[in-house]
Design an enzyme around this catalytic site. Structure first.
Site, short mmCIF file in Angstrom:
data_model
loop_
_atom_site.label_atom_id
_atom_site.label_comp_id
_atom_site.label_asym_id
_atom_site.label_seq_id
_atom_site.Cartn_x
_atom_site.Cartn_y
_atom_site.Cartn_z
N SER A 1 0.86 -1.30 -0.10
CA SER A 1 0.07 -0.07 -0.37
C SER A 1 0.72 1.05 -0.24
O SER A 1 0.17 2.46 -0.44
CB SER A 1 -0.80 0.03 1.09
OG SER A 1 -1.79 -0.89 1.61
N LYS B 1 0.17 3.47 -3.28
CA LYS B 1 -0.74 4.38 -3.44
C LYS B 1 -1.09 5.53 -3.47
O LYS B 1 -1.22 6.34 -4.45
CB LYS B 1 -1.75 4.15 -1.71
CG LYS B 1 -2.78 2.29 -2.03
CD LYS B 1 -2.88 2.12 -0.96
CE LYS B 1 -3.82 0.90 -0.55
NZ LYS B 1 -4.47 0.96 0.32
N TYR C 1 -3.39 -4.01 -10.22
CA TYR C 1 -3.28 -3.30 -8.94
C TYR C 1 -2.12 -5.00 -7.57
O TYR C 1 -1.59 -3.81 -7.17
CB TYR C 1 -4.68 -3.12 -8.50
CG TYR C 1 -4.34 -2.88 -6.75
CD1 TYR C 1 -4.10 -1.80 -6.02
CD2 TYR C 1 -4.93 -3.76 -5.95
CE1 TYR C 1 -4.43 -1.14 -4.74
CE2 TYR C 1 -4.97 -3.69 -4.19
CZ TYR C 1 -4.19 -2.08 -3.58
OH TYR C 1 -4.42 -2.18 -2.54
N TYR D 1 -4.80 4.73 7.92
CA TYR D 1 -6.11 4.27 8.04
C TYR D 1 -6.82 5.09 9.39
O TYR D 1 -6.55 5.91 9.16
CB TYR D 1 -5.61 2.57 8.36
CG TYR D 1 -4.47 2.97 6.57
CD1 TYR D 1 -5.31 2.39 5.63
CD2 TYR D 1 -3.65 1.05 6.72
CE1 TYR D 1 -4.73 1.91 4.26
CE2 TYR D 1 -3.27 0.81 6.57
CZ TYR D 1 -3.44 1.15 4.64
OH TYR D 1 -2.63 0.99 3.41
N VAL E 1 1.11 -3.37 4.39
CA VAL E 1 1.16 -4.27 5.10
C VAL E 1 2.74 -5.32 4.81
O VAL E 1 2.62 -6.39 6.23
CB VAL E 1 -0.22 -5.49 4.29
CG1 VAL E 1 -1.13 -4.58 5.40
CG2 VAL E 1 -0.15 -6.32 3.36
#
Length: 453
Positions: free
Chosen positions: A63, A66, A188, A240, A258
């Site tokens: 992530s 992103k 993705y 998050y 992660v």
């Protein structure tokens, strides 16, 4: 050892024994990561690199990709087009939650999985292969080297990514995701499987912190306004459902992944990255969160922190009466300058001109403004940089002074100000202060008649 490396090494040595958190296992390939791995890297705006710990290990970016893909989409389509498909509000939920806006199906922000999948789909391309290659090339430009894919992680992610597929189908049904779902999700997954080291992430973070210019290669990767948008979304959504707590305690735009990666950006200062696989309940690396919290406190890095004392921006306000040029003058000219030299005002500034510094300079300009017509020499030889907004402020005030009947000279070895609008600059540029002051004296002499009698 330099102070930066010393600080990173001290944090590494002290926090290595921290055993909290769990290695992610919902992607089976990630479960094999060594929980003892811990590396830190920092890259300054000068491109200088610092590191400590396990900085040679490569891992999938996950992530952390992103914000960079979001920046690519905004660069290609513009912020309004991206905002029609992806929001910018913190979801307050986990990274893989179903956070879709009622009525539109728009995901909450580009930092959660749903928003990132849409963002990936927005990258213009001829087909899925071309789209991924554009994404890989973009991330490589941020890192300053060619990046590749960890195929084992990709296969593992593709085999276990049903929740992301479900999110994509929901968004396709709601209208926020266009294009083929399977192709979009595979792209993705490959994006998240791009292989990086913690040193790569530090360069990528530093590029965002540097307004889109890679400080190592010197290449502009994205425009500065796009970097600002990416940093803003990272600040509010990058961590998050612990984003609010992070902003309170650390106060830096950040993004975690992660696989244990974590980046943070201190705008115009540096980019920093940490890799440590054990994660907390929010999916953020435990050692990374502790390390960056301590660094922020130790070096007062919080964005809301009062920066402390500034050096004086305006170092001299004088006139040609007290500090004339070295140009030879006739006795008649000298008599005029001795009588009227106060109408040539000289103001010297130094350092970087941000809002606060520019406000000081503008106040000095207004306070020392002569009766029109007058001549104002702005000595910017020791000014290192003028921020975009500050340049606009300064240019507007100079234009007002010209409209009031004054003439302006700017002395600087390099051009620092651009004209406002399409017309010519309302000032005359010189490479030295003495030339500018001599010009002011000449203009004064040309408009002043020595009395006779």
């Amino acid at each position: 050892m330099d102070p930066v490396t010393t600080s990173l090494a001290e944090l590494h040595d002290r926090l290595s024994s921290l055993a909290d958190g769990e290695v992610a296992d919902y992607i089976p390939q990630l479960a094999s990561a060594d929980p003892r791995t811990f590396g830190l890297a920092l890259v300054s705006m000068s491109g200088n690199r610092y590191h400590a710990g396990d900085t040679d290990d490569l891992f999938s970016i996950q992530s952390v990709s992103k914000p960079f893909v979001y920046a690519l989409a905004v660069s290609e389509l513009g912020p309004a087009a991206v905002a029609r498909r992806v929001g910018a509000e913190p979801s307050g939920e986990a990274f893989n939650a179903i956070s879709l806006e009622q009525g539109t199906g728009r995901p909450a922000n580009p930092m959660v999985n749903a928003g990132a999948i849409v963002t990936t789909s927005l990258v213009p391309a001829a087909d899925a292969s071309d789209r991924f290659e554009r994404i890989r090339a973009c991330l490589s430009a941020f890192a300053g080297r060619s990046l590749d894919v960890d195929e084992d992680v990709y296969r593992s992610e593709a085999a276990s990514g049903d929740r992301n597929r479900a999110l994509a189908y929901l968004m396709r049904g709601a209208g926020s995701l266009a294009g083929d779902v399977d192709e979009t999700v595979r792209t993705y997954f490959r994006q998240c499987s791009i292989r990086v080291g913690v040193a790569d992430l530090a360069v990528m973070a530093a590029t965002l912190a540097n307004g889109g210019v890679n400080p190592v290669t010197g290449d502009r990767v994205i425009a500065e306004p796009v970097a600002v948008r990416a940093l803003a979304v990272m600040a509010t959504c990058g961590m998050y459902d612990s984003a609010g707590e992070w902003l309170l305690r650390v106060g830096l735009p950040a993004k975690s992944g992660v696989s244990g990666g974590l980046i943070a950006c201190s705008p115009a200062r540096f980019g920093i990255a940490v890799h440590s696989p054990p994660l907390d309940r929010a999916g953020n690396p435990v050692r990374g969160v502790v390390a960056l919290t301590e660094l922020s406190e130790r070096f007062a890095l919080h964005l809301m922190h009062q920066p402390g004392r500034h050096i004086a921006t305006v170092t001299e306000v004088t006139t040609a009466l007290d500090h004339p040029s070295y140009r030879a003058r006739t006795p008649a000219q000298r008599a005029v300058l001795d009588r009227e030299g106060h109408r040539v005002v000289i103001i010297r500034a130094q350092g970087a001109l941000e809002f606060t510094e520019t406000e000081h300079l503008l106040h000095a300009l207004r306070q020392s403004e002569p009766s029109p017509p007058g001549w104002i020499v702005l000595d910017l030889d020791r000014v290192t940089r003028i921020a975009l907004g500050s340049a606009t402020m300064l240019g507007a005030v100079l234009a007002d002074l010209v409209a009031a009947g004054h003439e302006i000279a700017i002395a600087a070895r390099e051009p620092l100000l651009d004209p406002i609008g399409d017309g010519p600059a309302p000032w005359t540029a010189f490479v030295s202060r003495d030339e500018a002051v001599a010009w002011g004296e000449d203009r004064l002499l040309a408009t002043t008649t020595e009395p006779t009698g």
